[in-house]
Design an enzyme around this catalytic site. Sequence first.
Site, PDB file in Angstrom:
ATOM      1  N   ASP A 186       0.855  -1.189   0.000  1.00  0.00           N
ATOM      2  CA  ASP A 186       0.000   0.000   0.000  1.00  0.00           C
ATOM      3  C   ASP A 186       0.894   1.244   0.000  1.00  0.00           C
ATOM      4  OD1 ASP A 186       0.868   0.296   2.617  1.00  0.00           O
ATOM      5  OD2 ASP A 186      -1.122   0.200   3.537  1.00  0.00           O
ATOM      6  N   HIS A 187       0.257   2.407   0.162  1.00  0.00           N
ATOM      7  CA  HIS A 187       0.998   3.678   0.120  1.00  0.00           C
ATOM      8  C   HIS A 187       2.028   3.795   1.228  1.00  0.00           C
ATOM      9  CE1 HIS A 187      -2.467   3.965   2.741  1.00  0.00           C
ATOM     10  NE2 HIS A 187      -1.830   4.913   3.423  1.00  0.00           N
ATOM     11  N   CYS A 224       2.870  -3.492   4.040  1.00  0.00           N
ATOM     12  CA  CYS A 224       2.045  -2.331   4.401  1.00  0.00           C
ATOM     13  C   CYS A 224       2.744  -1.650   5.570  1.00  0.00           C
ATOM     14  CB  CYS A 224       0.602  -2.738   4.714  1.00  0.00           C
ATOM     15  SG  CYS A 224       0.384  -3.780   6.168  1.00  0.00           S
ATOM     16  N   THR A 267       2.410  -1.970   8.855  1.00  0.00           N
ATOM     17  CA  THR A 267       2.818  -2.907   9.905  1.00  0.00           C
ATOM     18  C   THR A 267       3.100  -4.307   9.385  1.00  0.00           C
ATOM     19  OG1 THR A 267       0.508  -3.477  10.227  1.00  0.00           O
ATOM     20  CG2 THR A 267       1.403  -1.742  11.660  1.00  0.00           C
ATOM     21  N   GLY A 268       2.639  -4.626   8.200  1.00  0.00           N
ATOM     22  CA  GLY A 268       2.688  -6.003   7.682  1.00  0.00           C
ATOM     23  C   GLY A 268       1.474  -6.809   8.098  1.00  0.00           C
ATOM     24  N   HIS A 282       9.470 -24.381   8.219  1.00  0.00           N
ATOM     25  CA  HIS A 282       8.418 -25.113   8.942  1.00  0.00           C
ATOM     26  C   HIS A 282       7.031 -24.926   8.334  1.00  0.00           C
ATOM     27  CE1 HIS A 282      10.669 -25.630  13.054  1.00  0.00           C
ATOM     28  NE2 HIS A 282      11.447 -25.883  12.006  1.00  0.00           N
ATOM     29  N   ASN A 283       6.759 -23.718   7.835  1.00  0.00           N
ATOM     30  CA  ASN A 283       5.387 -23.401   7.413  1.00  0.00           C
ATOM     31  C   ASN A 283       5.234 -23.297   5.898  1.00  0.00           C
ATOM     32  OD1 ASN A 283       6.122 -21.197   9.933  1.00  0.00           O
ATOM     33  ND2 ASN A 283       4.680 -22.854  10.335  1.00  0.00           N
ATOM     34  N   ARG A 286       6.772   0.349   8.578  1.00  0.00           N
ATOM     35  CA  ARG A 286       6.928   1.198   9.767  1.00  0.00           C
ATOM     36  C   ARG A 286       7.570   0.423  10.913  1.00  0.00           C
ATOM     37  NH1 ARG A 286       0.790   3.569   9.061  1.00  0.00           N
ATOM     38  NH2 ARG A 286       1.281   5.049   7.390  1.00  0.00           N
ATOM     39  N   ARG A 291       7.778 -33.812   9.246  1.00  0.00           N
ATOM     40  CA  ARG A 291       6.657 -33.601  10.176  1.00  0.00           C
ATOM     41  C   ARG A 291       5.896 -32.313   9.887  1.00  0.00           C
ATOM     42  NH1 ARG A 291      11.209 -31.651  12.787  1.00  0.00           N
ATOM     43  NH2 ARG A 291      10.928 -29.772  14.061  1.00  0.00           N
ATOM     44  N   HIS A 292       6.549 -31.387   9.195  1.00  0.00           N
ATOM     45  CA  HIS A 292       5.897 -30.102   8.900  1.00  0.00           C
ATOM     46  C   HIS A 292       4.864 -30.232   7.786  1.00  0.00           C
ATOM     47  CE1 HIS A 292       8.913 -28.482  11.499  1.00  0.00           C
ATOM     48  NE2 HIS A 292       9.879 -28.945  10.720  1.00  0.00           N
ATOM     49  N   ARG A 351       1.268 -30.938   8.872  1.00  0.00           N
ATOM     50  CA  ARG A 351       0.636 -29.801   9.559  1.00  0.00           C
ATOM     51  C   ARG A 351       0.091 -28.795   8.547  1.00  0.00           C
ATOM     52  NH1 ARG A 351       5.624 -29.986  13.829  1.00  0.00           N
ATOM     53  NH2 ARG A 351       4.820 -31.772  14.987  1.00  0.00           N
TER      54      ARG A 351
END
Length: 153
Positions: free
Chosen positions: A9-10, A66, A68-69, A99-100, A110, A133-134, A137
């Site tokens: 975003d901006h 953005c 804050t993310g 892992h994810n 910011r 194992r990941h 999940r």
Amino acid sequence: MEVIAIGSDHAAFELKENIREFLIESGYNVKDLGTDSSRSVDYPDFGIAVGECVAKGKCDRGIVICGTGIGISISANKVKGIRAASCSDPYSARLAREHNNANVLALGARIVAPEYARIIVKAWLDAQFLEGRHQKRIQKIARYESGDPNWKQ
Ligand code: RB5
């Protein structure tokens, strides 16, 4: 080389431009989905655009930014198949991949300085999903997302 979609975003326009340059210098192909100025826009437009680009296989991975993310990662995560991780340190970014299998990285303009953002991006880009194992999940998440009542099994 992988194709990375990027959107912001901006509030994160300048950091998005910085990270786009970094990706190009690092040899990646970049799909810049905007925004294209510091004029006020809505982060879901860009988070969802990047998420759809990844989910449809038009690019390999995505980076969303953005203030804050947070807002833009929530938005990207509404797209089926997207695992967006908002990271403000390189260790989390590496584990988000290992892992994810995070297919979208979110950053807060910011929250992190541009040079540190580059370190976070590199940690995420260089990491590989560890499977094992990941795998089961993230499969649970996918089954839940698909409405499978037996998603826990
Ligand atoms: C825009 O002011 C700001 O709300 C946005 O960039 C983001 O931080 C939202 O999560």
